[in-house]
Write a protein that holds these residues in place. Structure first.
Motif, PDB file in Angstrom:
ATOM      1  N   ASP A  36      28.614   1.100   0.883  1.00 27.56           N
ATOM      2  CA  ASP A  36      30.048   1.109   0.986  1.00 27.56           C
ATOM      3  C   ASP A  36      30.932  -0.005   0.994  1.00 27.56           C
ATOM      4  N   SER A  37      30.484  -1.092   1.822  1.00 31.24           N
ATOM      5  CA  SER A  37      31.376  -1.984   2.214  1.00 31.24           C
ATOM      6  C   SER A  37      31.396  -2.981   0.889  1.00 31.24           C
ATOM      7  N   ASP A  38      30.111  -3.297   0.419  1.00 30.84           N
ATOM      8  CA  ASP A  38      30.210  -4.406  -0.821  1.00 30.84           C
ATOM      9  C   ASP A  38      28.823  -3.639  -2.015  1.00 30.84           C
ATOM     10  N   PRO A  39      29.158  -2.939  -2.687  1.00 31.38           N
ATOM     11  CA  PRO A  39      28.345  -2.332  -3.537  1.00 31.38           C
ATOM     12  C   PRO A  39      27.401  -3.454  -4.338  1.00 31.38           C
ATOM     13  N   GLN A  40      27.994  -4.425  -4.905  1.00 36.16           N
ATOM     14  CA  GLN A  40      27.622  -5.435  -5.577  1.00 36.16           C
ATOM     15  C   GLN A  40      26.682  -6.092  -5.151  1.00 36.16           C
ATOM     16  N   LEU A  41      27.178  -6.694  -3.722  1.00 39.07           N
ATOM     17  CA  LEU A  41      26.255  -7.660  -3.342  1.00 39.07           C
ATOM     18  C   LEU A  41      24.982  -6.911  -2.705  1.00 39.07           C
ATOM     19  N   PHE A  42      25.349  -5.617  -2.164  1.00 33.91           N
ATOM     20  CA  PHE A  42      24.253  -5.021  -1.831  1.00 33.91           C
ATOM     21  C   PHE A  42      23.130  -4.542  -2.835  1.00 33.91           C
ATOM     22  N   TRP A  43      23.508  -4.336  -4.020  1.00 32.89           N
ATOM     23  CA  TRP A  43      22.715  -4.203  -5.198  1.00 32.89           C
ATOM     24  C   TRP A  43      21.812  -5.161  -5.184  1.00 32.89           C
ATOM     25  N   TRP A  70       0.968  -1.199   0.002  1.00 33.60           N
ATOM     26  CA  TRP A  70       0.096   0.050   0.120  1.00 33.60           C
ATOM     27  C   TRP A  70       0.818   1.292   0.008  1.00 33.60           C
ATOM     28  N   LEU A  71       2.093   1.153   0.571  1.00 31.62           N
ATOM     29  CA  LEU A  71       2.942   2.390   0.276  1.00 31.62           C
ATOM     30  C   LEU A  71       3.838   2.617  -0.752  1.00 31.62           C
ATOM     31  N   ALA A  72       3.938   1.551  -1.731  1.00 30.80           N
ATOM     32  CA  ALA A  72       4.814   1.760  -2.860  1.00 30.80           C
ATOM     33  C   ALA A  72       4.527   2.580  -3.735  1.00 30.80           C
ATOM     34  N   ARG A  73       3.422   3.111  -3.943  1.00 28.63           N
ATOM     35  CA  ARG A  73       3.322   4.096  -5.016  1.00 28.63           C
ATOM     36  C   ARG A  73       3.834   5.660  -4.724  1.00 28.63           C
ATOM     37  N   LYS A  74       3.934   5.782  -3.390  1.00 30.98           N
ATOM     38  CA  LYS A  74       4.378   6.787  -2.687  1.00 30.98           C
ATOM     39  C   LYS A  74       6.089   6.820  -2.388  1.00 30.98           C
ATOM     40  N   TYR A  75       6.404   5.503  -1.996  1.00 36.22           N
ATOM     41  CA  TYR A  75       7.757   5.385  -1.573  1.00 36.22           C
ATOM     42  C   TYR A  75       8.506   4.455  -2.276  1.00 36.22           C
ATOM     43  N   GLY A  76       7.880   3.696  -3.002  1.00 35.69           N
ATOM     44  CA  GLY A  76       8.922   2.828  -3.961  1.00 35.69           C
ATOM     45  C   GLY A  76       8.804   1.433  -3.400  1.00 35.69           C
ATOM     46  N   TRP A  77       9.936   0.633  -3.671  1.00 36.89           N
ATOM     47  CA  TRP A  77      10.062  -0.636  -3.223  1.00 36.89           C
ATOM     48  C   TRP A  77      10.648  -0.684  -1.919  1.00 36.89           C
ATOM     49  N   ALA A  78      10.344  -1.626  -1.037  1.00 38.95           N
ATOM     50  CA  ALA A  78      10.925  -1.997   0.219  1.00 38.95           C
ATOM     51  C   ALA A  78      12.398  -2.216   0.356  1.00 38.95           C
ATOM     52  N   ALA A  79      12.750  -2.828  -0.851  1.00 41.00           N
ATOM     53  CA  ALA A  79      14.122  -3.096  -1.162  1.00 41.00           C
ATOM     54  C   ALA A  79      15.130  -1.943  -1.244  1.00 41.00           C
ATOM     55  N   ASP A  80      14.525  -0.808  -1.656  1.00 39.46           N
ATOM     56  CA  ASP A  80      15.188   0.518  -1.749  1.00 39.46           C
ATOM     57  C   ASP A  80      15.383   1.254  -0.585  1.00 39.46           C
ATOM     58  N   ALA A  81      14.713   0.860   0.416  1.00 38.78           N
ATOM     59  CA  ALA A  81      14.644   1.423   1.558  1.00 38.78           C
ATOM     60  C   ALA A  81      15.771   0.783   2.599  1.00 38.78           C
ATOM     61  N   ALA A 133       5.816   5.938  -7.470  1.00 35.82           N
ATOM     62  CA  ALA A 133       7.261   5.832  -7.374  1.00 35.82           C
ATOM     63  C   ALA A 133       7.654   4.555  -7.723  1.00 35.82           C
ATOM     64  N   LEU A 134       6.838   3.614  -8.010  1.00 34.56           N
ATOM     65  CA  LEU A 134       7.158   2.161  -8.437  1.00 34.56           C
ATOM     66  C   LEU A 134       7.679   2.444 -10.083  1.00 34.56           C
ATOM     67  N   ALA A 135       7.320   3.165 -10.664  1.00 39.01           N
ATOM     68  CA  ALA A 135       7.807   3.410 -12.101  1.00 39.01           C
ATOM     69  C   ALA A 135       8.871   4.396 -12.214  1.00 39.01           C
ATOM     70  N   GLU A 136       9.332   5.088 -11.076  1.00 41.04           N
ATOM     71  CA  GLU A 136      10.493   5.994 -11.292  1.00 41.04           C
ATOM     72  C   GLU A 136      11.777   5.365 -11.279  1.00 41.04           C
ATOM     73  N   PRO A 137      12.777   5.513 -12.117  1.00 40.84           N
ATOM     74  CA  PRO A 137      14.019   4.979 -12.009  1.00 40.84           C
ATOM     75  C   PRO A 137      14.753   5.532 -10.846  1.00 40.84           C
ATOM     76  N   ARG A 138      15.588   4.736 -10.318  1.00 38.80           N
ATOM     77  CA  ARG A 138      16.313   5.117  -8.982  1.00 38.80           C
ATOM     78  C   ARG A 138      17.911   4.780  -9.166  1.00 38.80           C
ATOM     79  N   PRO A 139      18.604   5.700  -9.781  1.00 37.28           N
ATOM     80  CA  PRO A 139      19.929   5.368 -10.024  1.00 37.28           C
ATOM     81  C   PRO A 139      20.999   4.688  -8.824  1.00 37.28           C
ATOM     82  N   GLU A 140      20.403   5.005  -7.655  1.00 34.62           N
ATOM     83  CA  GLU A 140      21.020   4.491  -6.533  1.00 34.62           C
ATOM     84  C   GLU A 140      20.331   3.090  -5.931  1.00 34.62           C
ATOM     85  N   GLY A 141      19.369   2.598  -6.738  1.00 31.84           N
ATOM     86  CA  GLY A 141      18.392   1.558  -6.432  1.00 31.84           C
ATOM     87  C   GLY A 141      18.923   0.211  -6.416  1.00 31.84           C
ATOM     88  N   GLY A 142      18.341  -0.767  -6.093  1.00 29.67           N
ATOM     89  CA  GLY A 142      18.710  -2.105  -6.107  1.00 29.67           C
ATOM     90  C   GLY A 142      18.164  -2.712  -7.304  1.00 29.67           C
TER      91      GLY A 142
END
Length: 436
Positions: free
Chosen positions: A172-179, A142-153, A339-348
């Motif tokens: 910072d510690s492991d950007p590939q695995l974090f993504w 229910w909150l995703a259209r406003k705030y996006g994916w839970a994973a990106d939080a 927000a689900l449709a918005e690209p997030r450069p720092e997203g997962g």
């Protein structure tokens, strides 16, 4: 190394075939899914999990983590099933607006704890879903259209890697695995804890309005109106039900993340359709968000299918709105966007979803109904044809489908490379593994 030696390898409770309680311990949320595993371990803590990983590597057995068993898919013969209920840490930092949550925690507990501070997590619609599995798959409710994916939080993961080492994973510690962990599923490591952002929300307005099935077309037309011009704070779902022994019904479920008066004004058109059978609209706290759909909180057998829709044209209407629901129990349409449709450069790994609607279909998974339900799924998908993309959220995947449906080819290739690098022996298995 024999499976009997597992009892000496870990501190948590071990159940093997033939032990009292084994059959109940292997039971997933969906009772139609069989899990003929070689053992079940209720891990005691993160270091216990690390010892279990080392055992599994030595014994050449896969590990499958399940908190509640939501999303179980089968295909895990001879694996070791990890139950994480003891990993139940739950801490809210109201000043930083963050939560630290063990992988045994369910969303209802997080929402209740956060709500006392006027905060919310990006929970789904069911309070008994585990936070970790939901978040690893992206997670939207229910909150995703406003705030996006839970994973990106997510700010950080505490993990045990495929070598049995404990680590804290951040951007910072492991950007590939974090993504990869933010929406790529649970194929890379065993997550023991997540730290994620909370969002200010003291109350919302929502509920369900239900009508008899003869109002279905009018309700659908209103659904399309509401979802076409809805602000990101408003999410609207259409539900068609055919419960055995009951008359068919149609409902609109919605949540507005704001003041009740504003929510009432935005959804006032619901009162324009006569014949309301039930109406649960009202002010809610984030802890009460599960009341909107009032989904089952006990395991049951089911078959499901989810898809993303490009539009709601006449062919879609004929297939999903005018045709009977039976032999299915439920046909659901969710308005997406925001927000689900918005690209997030720092997203997962879970990127944007540009399709405006999601379709979810559910049937009762009893043996005598399985063929009819699968046939009906096939008929609907064939009729929808070009209106479905074949892509879908990871958490919408059903048994028999693969992770490839949840990611574009470039993302899938990147995820598979991370899997090969981090877990070359394929010790850790997600519900939908990257290799099949």
């Amino acid at each position: 190394m024999g499976i009997e030696e597992l009892r000496n390898a870990v501190r948590g409770r071990v159940l093997l075939p033939g032990d009292a309680g084994f059959d109940q311990a292997v039971q997933p949320w969906n009772l139609a899914v069989a899990q003929p595993v070689s053992g079940v371990v209720a891990v005691a803590h993160a270091h216990d999990t690390a010892d279990l990983v080392k055992f599994a590597r030595s014994a050449n057995r896969q590990l499958v983590t399940q908190t509640t068993g939501h999303g179980a898919t089968g295909g895990i013969e001879d694996a070791i099933l990890i139950r994480t209920g003891a990993l139940d840490r739950l801490e809210i930092d109201a000043e930083r607006r963050t939560a630290r949550v063990g992988t045994g925690v369910q969303w209802g507990a997080v929402q209740a704890a956060a709500a006392t501070h006027g905060l919310t997590g990006l929970a789904g619609s069911n309070p008994v879903v585990g936070v970790t599995g939901y978040t690893l798959g992206g997670g939207f409710g229910w909150l995703a259209r406003k705030y996006g994916w839970a994973a990106d939080a997510v700010r950080a993961f505490e993990i045990v890697d495929a070598d049995g080492r404990c680590a804290r994973i951040t951007a910072d510690s492991d950007p590939q695995l974090f993504w990869a962990l933010r929406g790529g599923g649970g194929d890379f490591a065993i997550v023991t804890e997540i730290e994620f952002d909370l969002f200010p929300l003291s109350r919302l307005y929502g509920g369900r309005v239900m009508w008899p099935a003869d109002r279905t077309r009018a309700v659908f037309d209103l659904f399309t109106e509401l979802t076409t011009d809805a602000p990101p704070e408003l999410s609207v779902w259409l539900q068609r039900y055919q419960i055995p022994g009951a008359a068919p019904t149609v409902a609109i479920d919605f949540a507005y993340l704001g003041e009740p008066d504003e929510g009432r004004a935005l959804t006032a058109r619901l009162d324009s359709i006569e014949g309301i059978l039930a109406d649960t609209r009202g002010a809610l706290t984030p802890a009460q968000i599960g009341r909107i759909t009032a989904e089952p909180t006990d395991p049951s057998p089911s078959l499901s299918r989810g898809e993303l829709l490009t539009d709601l044209d006449d062919a879609v209407i004929k297939t999903l709105i005018e045709a009977p629901v039976a032999p299915l129990l439920n046909i659901q349409l969710r308005g997406l966007g925001g927000a689900l449709a918005e690209p997030r450069p720092e997203g997962g790994a879970r990127g944007p979803v540009t399709e405006p609607y999601a379709l979810y279909m559910l049937g009762l998974g009893l043996p005598h109904l399985l063929d009819d339900i699968q046939t009906r799924f096939a008929e609907i998908l064939d009729a929808l044809g070009p209106h479905i993309t074949g892509s879908k959220p990871y958490t919408f995947l059903a048994p028999g489908e693969t992770a490839s449906a949840a990611f574009d080819p470039e993302t899938l290739a990147r995820l598979r490379q991370i899997k090969i690098t981090r877990d070359p022996h394929n010790t850790i298995r997600a519900n939908f593994p990257l290799h099949h």
